[in-house]
Design a protein around this motif. Structure first.
Motif, PDB file in Angstrom:
ATOM      1  N   LEU A   6       0.846  -1.195   0.000  1.00 48.49           N
ATOM      2  CA  LEU A   6       0.000   0.000   0.000  1.00 48.49           C
ATOM      3  C   LEU A   6       0.882   1.246   0.000  1.00 48.49           C
ATOM      4  CD1 LEU A   6      -2.916   1.166   0.161  1.00 48.49           C
ATOM      5  CD2 LEU A   6      -2.589   1.286   2.640  1.00 48.49           C
ATOM      6  N   PHE A   7       0.697   2.093  -1.016  1.00 50.08           N
ATOM      7  CA  PHE A   7       1.458   3.342  -1.135  1.00 50.08           C
ATOM      8  C   PHE A   7       0.592   4.490  -0.595  1.00 50.08           C
ATOM      9  CE2 PHE A   7       2.835   0.410  -4.416  1.00 50.08           C
ATOM     10  CZ  PHE A   7       4.208   0.387  -4.198  1.00 50.08           C
ATOM     11  N   GLN A  76      -7.168   3.925   6.120  1.00 54.16           N
ATOM     12  CA  GLN A  76      -7.989   3.574   7.286  1.00 54.16           C
ATOM     13  C   GLN A  76      -7.280   2.519   8.124  1.00 54.16           C
ATOM     14  OE1 GLN A  76     -11.412   2.671   4.906  1.00 54.16           O
ATOM     15  NE2 GLN A  76     -10.881   0.492   4.763  1.00 54.16           N
ATOM     16  N   LYS A  77      -7.676   2.444   9.388  1.00 50.09           N
ATOM     17  CA  LYS A  77      -6.994   1.547  10.326  1.00 50.09           C
ATOM     18  C   LYS A  77      -6.924   0.099   9.834  1.00 50.09           C
ATOM     19  CE  LYS A  77      -7.211   3.527  14.948  1.00 50.09           C
ATOM     20  NZ  LYS A  77      -7.612   3.202  16.335  1.00 50.09           N
ATOM     21  N   SER A  78      -7.987  -0.359   9.164  1.00 43.58           N
ATOM     22  CA  SER A  78      -8.016  -1.752   8.704  1.00 43.58           C
ATOM     23  C   SER A  78      -6.911  -2.033   7.681  1.00 43.58           C
ATOM     24  CB  SER A  78      -9.387  -2.089   8.108  1.00 43.58           C
ATOM     25  OG  SER A  78      -9.694  -1.200   7.062  1.00 43.58           O
ATOM     26  N   ASP A  79      -6.345  -0.978   7.076  1.00 45.09           N
ATOM     27  CA  ASP A  79      -5.246  -1.176   6.120  1.00 45.09           C
ATOM     28  C   ASP A  79      -4.028  -1.799   6.812  1.00 45.09           C
ATOM     29  OD1 ASP A  79      -6.525  -0.168   3.790  1.00 45.09           O
ATOM     30  OD2 ASP A  79      -6.090   1.892   4.403  1.00 45.09           O
ATOM     31  N   PHE A  80      -3.873  -1.561   8.088  1.00 46.15           N
ATOM     32  CA  PHE A  80      -2.738  -2.161   8.812  1.00 46.15           C
ATOM     33  C   PHE A  80      -2.795  -3.684   8.761  1.00 46.15           C
ATOM     34  CE2 PHE A  80      -2.657   1.914  11.388  1.00 46.15           C
ATOM     35  CZ  PHE A  80      -1.390   2.305  10.976  1.00 46.15           C
ATOM     36  N   GLN A  81      -4.004  -4.226   8.834  1.00 48.15           N
ATOM     37  CA  GLN A  81      -4.151  -5.680   8.787  1.00 48.15           C
ATOM     38  C   GLN A  81      -4.172  -6.194   7.357  1.00 48.15           C
ATOM     39  OE1 GLN A  81      -7.463  -5.015  11.420  1.00 48.15           O
ATOM     40  NE2 GLN A  81      -7.183  -7.082  12.248  1.00 48.15           N
ATOM     41  N   ASP A  82      -4.760  -5.386   6.468  1.00 49.50           N
ATOM     42  CA  ASP A  82      -4.979  -5.846   5.095  1.00 49.50           C
ATOM     43  C   ASP A  82      -3.730  -5.848   4.216  1.00 49.50           C
ATOM     44  OD1 ASP A  82      -7.586  -6.147   5.814  1.00 49.50           O
ATOM     45  OD2 ASP A  82      -8.321  -4.337   4.820  1.00 49.50           O
TER      46      ASP A  82
END
Ligand code: 4NP
Length: 157
Positions: A6-7, A76-82
């Protein structure tokens, strides 16, 4: 499972969509489309839903012959997991991303994009938004260098 990149920049209309599209271009040429996926996001909500900036697209087409695809979204916070690896374009983006991870659980997933540069020694991808054409061209040159380094890094893992 493909490895997910993710950039991230401020607006998700200049630097990070360029990084995403340049990286895809290199991944396709390397025959790794099945193994590595790319996305991009902005730390701000300013341009949600907008396509890449036309000045940025013009530079990408002129220098590399590629079109920039995408529609801006906010990190968004969920990007940390995704995602497996999150690449911040500058130190402010880096700090803003980490501020959403107060316990530091995902800290190791976040890196500065320019850490992967080999030709250039600059540590941040400069924000081209309020500048002239040369700034957009410089973003492309820096990102090609960083994306090549990133691909090399991923292949070595
Ligand atoms: P980006 O560039 O973060 O590379 O997408 C910018 C886009 C918009 C703004 C700033 C930087 N803005 O202030 O609206």
């Amino acid at each position: 499972m493909p490895y997910k990149l993710l950039f991230v920049c401020l607006g998700n209309i200049c630097r990070s969509p360029s990084a995403e599209n340049i990286m895809y271009h290199l991944i396709e040429r390397a025959g790794l489309s099945e193994s590595i996926l790319c996305d991009s996001a902005g730390t701000s909500s300013y341009h949600i839903g907008s396509p890449p900036d036309r000045r940025m697209s013009a530079a990408a087409t002129q220098k590399l012959g590629i079109k920039l695809r995408g529609s801006a979204r906010q990190f968004q916070k969920s990007d940390f997991q995704d995602f497996d690896l999150i690449l911040a374009m500058d130190r402010e983006n880096y700090k803003d991303i980490l501020s959403l991870d107060p316990t530091g659980l995902y800290r190791q997933k976040v890196r500065l994009m320019c850490d992967f540069c080999s030709k250039y020694t600059i540590k941040e991808v400069p924000d081209p938004y309020y500048g002239g054409e040369e700034g957009f061209n410089q973003v492309i040159d820096l990102l090609v260098d960083a994306c090549q380094g990133l691909l090399k890094h991923l292949r070595s893992q």
